[in-house]
Design a protein around this motif. Structure first.
Motif, PDB file in Angstrom:
ATOM      1  N   GLY A 121       0.778  -1.226   0.000  1.00  0.00           N
ATOM      2  CA  GLY A 121       0.000   0.000   0.000  1.00  0.00           C
ATOM      3  C   GLY A 121       0.813   1.281   0.000  1.00  0.00           C
ATOM      4  N   SER A 178      -3.786  10.971   1.167  1.00  0.00           N
ATOM      5  CA  SER A 178      -4.014   9.812   2.038  1.00  0.00           C
ATOM      6  C   SER A 178      -3.458   8.548   1.400  1.00  0.00           C
ATOM      7  CB  SER A 178      -5.516   9.616   2.282  1.00  0.00           C
ATOM      8  OG  SER A 178      -6.085  10.730   2.929  1.00  0.00           O
ATOM      9  N   ARG A 214      -3.482   4.067   2.488  1.00  0.00           N
ATOM     10  CA  ARG A 214      -3.796   3.014   3.453  1.00  0.00           C
ATOM     11  C   ARG A 214      -2.805   1.878   3.271  1.00  0.00           C
ATOM     12  NH1 ARG A 214      -9.079  -0.816   4.633  1.00  0.00           N
ATOM     13  NH2 ARG A 214      -8.375  -1.894   2.753  1.00  0.00           N
ATOM     14  N   SER A 261      -1.452  -1.909   4.333  1.00  0.00           N
ATOM     15  CA  SER A 261      -1.955  -3.193   4.812  1.00  0.00           C
ATOM     16  C   SER A 261      -0.783  -4.055   5.240  1.00  0.00           C
ATOM     17  CB  SER A 261      -2.740  -3.911   3.716  1.00  0.00           C
ATOM     18  OG  SER A 261      -3.870  -3.174   3.326  1.00  0.00           O
ATOM     19  N   PHE A 306      -3.582   9.492  11.662  1.00  0.00           N
ATOM     20  CA  PHE A 306      -3.456   8.077  11.316  1.00  0.00           C
ATOM     21  C   PHE A 306      -4.420   7.254  12.167  1.00  0.00           C
ATOM     22  CE2 PHE A 306       1.295   8.041   9.834  1.00  0.00           C
ATOM     23  CZ  PHE A 306       1.017   9.095   8.989  1.00  0.00           C
ATOM     24  N   THR A 307      -4.909   6.160  11.583  1.00  0.00           N
ATOM     25  CA  THR A 307      -5.777   5.233  12.305  1.00  0.00           C
ATOM     26  C   THR A 307      -5.314   3.804  12.056  1.00  0.00           C
ATOM     27  OG1 THR A 307      -7.675   6.725  12.058  1.00  0.00           O
ATOM     28  CG2 THR A 307      -8.133   4.432  12.659  1.00  0.00           C
ATOM     29  N   TYR A 328      -4.168  -2.765   9.318  1.00  0.00           N
ATOM     30  CA  TYR A 328      -4.180  -1.610   8.422  1.00  0.00           C
ATOM     31  C   TYR A 328      -3.649  -0.361   9.125  1.00  0.00           C
ATOM     32  CZ  TYR A 328      -7.543  -4.691   6.146  1.00  0.00           C
ATOM     33  OH  TYR A 328      -8.166  -5.769   5.562  1.00  0.00           O
ATOM     34  N   GLN A 343      -4.466   3.575   8.191  1.00  0.00           N
ATOM     35  CA  GLN A 343      -5.032   4.631   7.356  1.00  0.00           C
ATOM     36  C   GLN A 343      -4.306   5.920   7.691  1.00  0.00           C
ATOM     37  OE1 GLN A 343      -7.499   4.546   4.904  1.00  0.00           O
ATOM     38  NE2 GLN A 343      -6.884   6.678   4.563  1.00  0.00           N
ATOM     39  N   ASN A 350      -3.996   9.877   6.827  1.00  0.00           N
ATOM     40  CA  ASN A 350      -4.614  11.057   6.227  1.00  0.00           C
ATOM     41  C   ASN A 350      -3.778  12.299   6.510  1.00  0.00           C
ATOM     42  OD1 ASN A 350      -6.820   9.436   5.446  1.00  0.00           O
ATOM     43  ND2 ASN A 350      -7.886   9.831   7.365  1.00  0.00           N
TER      44      ASN A 350
END
Length: 124
Positions: free
Chosen positions: A8, A17, A19, A21, A68-69, A80, A82, A84
């Protein structure tokens, strides 16, 4: 043993952004707390985010908090990240890792298994 493969990464403009993995195989993925680390050129590998085995607890580095998440899907053996509102200072190789500890940890040496990394480059 746990094998980890990141994907990713790529090149993105500031404010964009991505994401990431992390696909796991081997021993039971859901047993391990997991984390993301990153390493920029000439710098030490640093903690980014971590998640408990159930996904119920997470923690983040101050530099990425709110942008970030981290999440995981134990049914898919995948974690993951994520990302942003990316900034040029987020440019690094990002690594996923699995910890044999029972508790959530931000310490690099507590992680026993590592992926090969995926490059994230943020242009200004």
């Amino acid at each position: 043993q746990v094998q980890l493969v990141e994907s990713g990464g790529g090149l993105v403009q500031a404010g964009g952004s991505l994401r990431l993995s992390c696909a796991a195989s081997g021993r039971t993925f859901s047993s391990y707390p997991m984390g993301w680390f990153r390493q920029a050129p000439g710098k030490e590998r640093e903690f980014v985010a971590a998640i408990s085995w159930s996904g119920g607890s997470t923690t983040y580095a101050d530099s990425v908090k709110g942008r970030f998440t981290i999440s995981r899907d134990n049914a898919k053996n995948t974690m993951y990240l994520q990302m942003n509102s990316l900034k040029p200072e987020d440019t690094a190789v990002y690594y996923c890792a699995a910890s044999g500890r029972m508790v959530l940890t931000t310490t690099r040496s507590d992680y026993d298994y590592w992926g090969q990394g995926t490059q994230v480059t943020v242009s200004s």
